[in-house]
Design a protein around this motif. Structure first.
Motif, short mmCIF file in Angstrom:
data_model
loop_
_atom_site.label_atom_id
_atom_site.label_comp_id
_atom_site.label_asym_id
_atom_site.label_seq_id
_atom_site.Cartn_x
_atom_site.Cartn_y
_atom_site.Cartn_z
N SER A 16 0.83 -1.20 0.00
CA SER A 16 0.00 0.00 0.00
C SER A 16 0.87 1.26 0.00
O SER A 16 0.60 2.21 -0.73
N ARG A 17 1.93 1.26 0.80
CA ARG A 17 2.83 2.41 0.87
C ARG A 17 3.58 2.61 -0.45
O ARG A 17 3.72 3.73 -0.93
N VAL A 18 4.02 1.50 -1.04
CA VAL A 18 4.72 1.58 -2.34
C VAL A 18 3.77 2.10 -3.40
O VAL A 18 4.12 2.95 -4.22
N SER A 19 2.54 1.62 -3.38
CA SER A 19 1.54 2.07 -4.35
C SER A 19 1.29 3.57 -4.19
O SER A 19 1.19 4.31 -5.18
N GLU A 20 1.21 4.04 -2.96
CA GLU A 20 1.02 5.47 -2.69
C GLU A 20 2.23 6.28 -3.18
O GLU A 20 2.09 7.33 -3.79
N ASP A 21 3.43 5.76 -2.92
CA ASP A 21 4.66 6.45 -3.38
C ASP A 21 4.72 6.53 -4.90
O ASP A 21 5.08 7.56 -5.46
N LEU A 24 2.29 9.19 -6.03
CA LEU A 24 2.86 10.53 -5.82
C LEU A 24 3.96 10.82 -6.84
O LEU A 24 4.06 11.95 -7.35
N LEU A 25 4.76 9.83 -7.14
CA LEU A 25 5.83 10.00 -8.13
C LEU A 25 5.24 10.30 -9.50
O LEU A 25 5.73 11.18 -10.22
N ARG A 26 4.17 9.61 -9.85
CA ARG A 26 3.50 9.87 -11.14
C ARG A 26 2.99 11.31 -11.21
O ARG A 26 3.12 11.99 -12.22
N GLN A 27 2.40 11.78 -10.11
CA GLN A 27 1.91 13.16 -10.07
C GLN A 27 3.06 14.15 -10.21
O GLN A 27 2.95 15.15 -10.94
N ASP A 28 4.16 13.88 -9.50
CA ASP A 28 5.32 14.78 -9.59
C ASP A 28 5.89 14.81 -11.01
O ASP A 28 6.23 15.88 -11.52
#
Length: 110
Positions: A16-21, A24-28
Motif C-alpha cells: 500500500s505504501r509503495v503504491s502510494e509512493d 505521488l511520483l507519477r503526479q510529480d
C-alpha cells in the motif's frame, strides 16, 4: 516466530505504501512535464526567437553597410577603369614600338 497472517498484513501495508509512493511520483512527473512544457520550453523558445531576431537585424545592418560600401566603390571605379585602360594602352603601344624596332633590327641582321 512470525505467523503467516502477520507477514500478509505487513506485506499488504508495504504494498500500500509503495503504491502510494508510485502514485505521488507519477503526479510529480506529470507536474514536472507540464511545467517544462509550459514554462521552460516556452521560455527557451522565446529566448531563441529573440536571439534569432537580433541576429537577423544585425545581418540586415551588415548587409546594408556592405552594399553602401560597394556602391561607394562602384562610384570610384570609373576613374580606376580609365586609368587602367590608359596604362594598358601605353604599355601595349610601348610593347609594339619596341617589338617593332627589335623585329626590324633582327630582320636586318639576318
Amino acid at each position: 516466530m512470525i505467523t503467516s497472517s502477520n507477514q500478509d498484513a505487513r506485506a499488504t501495508n508495504l504494498l500500500s505504501r509503495v503504491s502510494e509512493d508510485v502514485s505521488l511520483l507519477r503526479q510529480d512527473i506529470s507536474n514536472l512535464v507540464s511545467h517544462t512544457a509550459h514554462q521552460t520550453v516556452a521560455g527557451g523558445a522565446r529566448e531563441f526567437a529573440e536571439n534569432a531576431r537580433t541576429r537577423i537585424a544585425a545581418g540586415r545592418e551588415y548587409s546594408a553597410d556592405q552594399l553602401r560600401a560597394l556602391g561607394e566603390q562602384i562610384k570610384q571605379h570609373p576613374a580606376a577603369w580609365l586609368g587602367g585602360a590608359a596604362a594598358g594602352l601605353i604599355s601595349a603601344g610601348a610593347y609594339l614600338l619596341f617589338r617593332g624596332e627589335g623585329g626590324s633590327a633582327h630582320s636586318q641582321a639576318s
